[in-house]
Design an enzyme around this catalytic site. Sequence first.
Site, PDB file in Angstrom:
ATOM      1  CG  ASP A   1      -5.299  -6.028  12.855  1.00 18.36           C
ATOM      2  OD1 ASP A   1      -4.692  -5.019  12.276  1.00 18.36           O
ATOM      3  OD2 ASP A   1      -6.102  -6.824  12.263  1.00 18.36           O
TER       4      ASP A   1
ATOM      5  CG  ASN B   1      -3.567  -6.077   3.619  1.00 10.38           C
ATOM      6  OD1 ASN B   1      -4.221  -6.641   4.298  1.00 10.38           O
ATOM      7  ND2 ASN B   1      -2.320  -5.572   4.073  1.00 10.38           N
TER       8      ASN B   1
ATOM      9  NE  ARG C   1      -2.870   0.444   3.485  1.00 13.06           N
ATOM     10  CZ  ARG C   1      -3.484   1.308   4.348  1.00 13.06           C
ATOM     11  NH1 ARG C   1      -3.992   2.211   4.093  1.00 13.06           N
ATOM     12  NH2 ARG C   1      -2.888   0.967   5.604  1.00 13.06           N
TER      13      ARG C   1
ATOM     14  CG  HIS D   1      -5.805  -7.500   8.453  1.00 13.21           C
ATOM     15  ND1 HIS D   1      -5.035  -7.117   9.743  1.00 13.21           N
ATOM     16  CD2 HIS D   1      -4.764  -7.355   7.564  1.00 13.21           C
ATOM     17  CE1 HIS D   1      -3.677  -6.944   9.262  1.00 13.21           C
ATOM     18  NE2 HIS D   1      -3.538  -7.107   8.134  1.00 13.21           N
TER      19      HIS D   1
END
Length: 332
Positions: free
Chosen positions: A177, A146, A108, A204
């Site tokens: 997390d 992801n 990301r 998530h």
Amino acid sequence: MALRVVSQRAVTSLAQGVRGLSTGHQNNSKVAVLGAAGGIGQPLSLLLKQSPLVTQLSLFDIVNTPGVAADLSHIETPAKVTGHVGNDQLIDALKGCDVVVIPAGVPRKPGMTRDDLFNTNASIVRDLVQGCAKACPKAILCIISNPVNSTVPIASEVLKKNGVYDPKRVFGVSTLDVVRANTFVGEAKGFDPTKVNVPVIGGHSGVTIIPLISQCTPSVSFSTDELDKLTKRIQDAGTEVVKAKAGTGSATLSMAFAGARFTFSVLKALSGQSGIIECAYVKSDITASTYFATPILLGRNGIEKNLGLGKISDFETQLLKIAIPEIGRAHV
């Protein structure tokens, strides 16, 4: 009682794995890392190489894997390392694997959501899991790529189409997390974070991440404002790292730590150790969501028992109402 088991494991699991300490249950396990040359894959492979729980470490990526494998093979631990590069070597990388960890995909960048990653990473996970279905259909799959809320359902559908789907063996790794929640709560209260355990349920990403601070061990209390800010920080922690790295990457090192922790827990359970509990994103009937993260008791076949939500606070109930529709949209 179950949550105390989680806390104790959280203190010892990764330390035992990376320091080469004997656990009393020695494995003869082959672990594959798919995406091993990437930002998560390299540090994850380093941590796995140091563990006595791993006998063979099979590294796969579309580029640079032979160099990563050669580098890791010089480390003075027993695990044998092999490197496999390119799609024509995927099946060889996966043959005989007990556990497959998948951090493959693009990271990301600032301004991107996990949903923005979907078009690229979904096809990557699909193709890799297709290889797993052919080469190691009974392996435990630990999916890091992801958006996990979407890649786990995609992986499950691929396995179903191949007639080898076992929901007890497919995990979305949401451990980061938990790691973040433990760290942030520990910092806020002045506790050693290795002695803190906060179960994290839901999904998530963003508002789907639900830290159950009411179930924290040791017990903690926060004002409503503090609780809201702490929860939002845990939910937005990935974005915090993306912004701090200013376009150079996402949470790679902490994700590698969390991925190694989860993999070690799976390997310990496969070897016969009891009482191993981790939160993970799995096929579930606990809520209206088809897939949902909760504390999971791990066993020789993957999921031994889904431990469910437990007693949650009114604040957490409201978070749950927000999260479930968002998780549902990720499955479409």
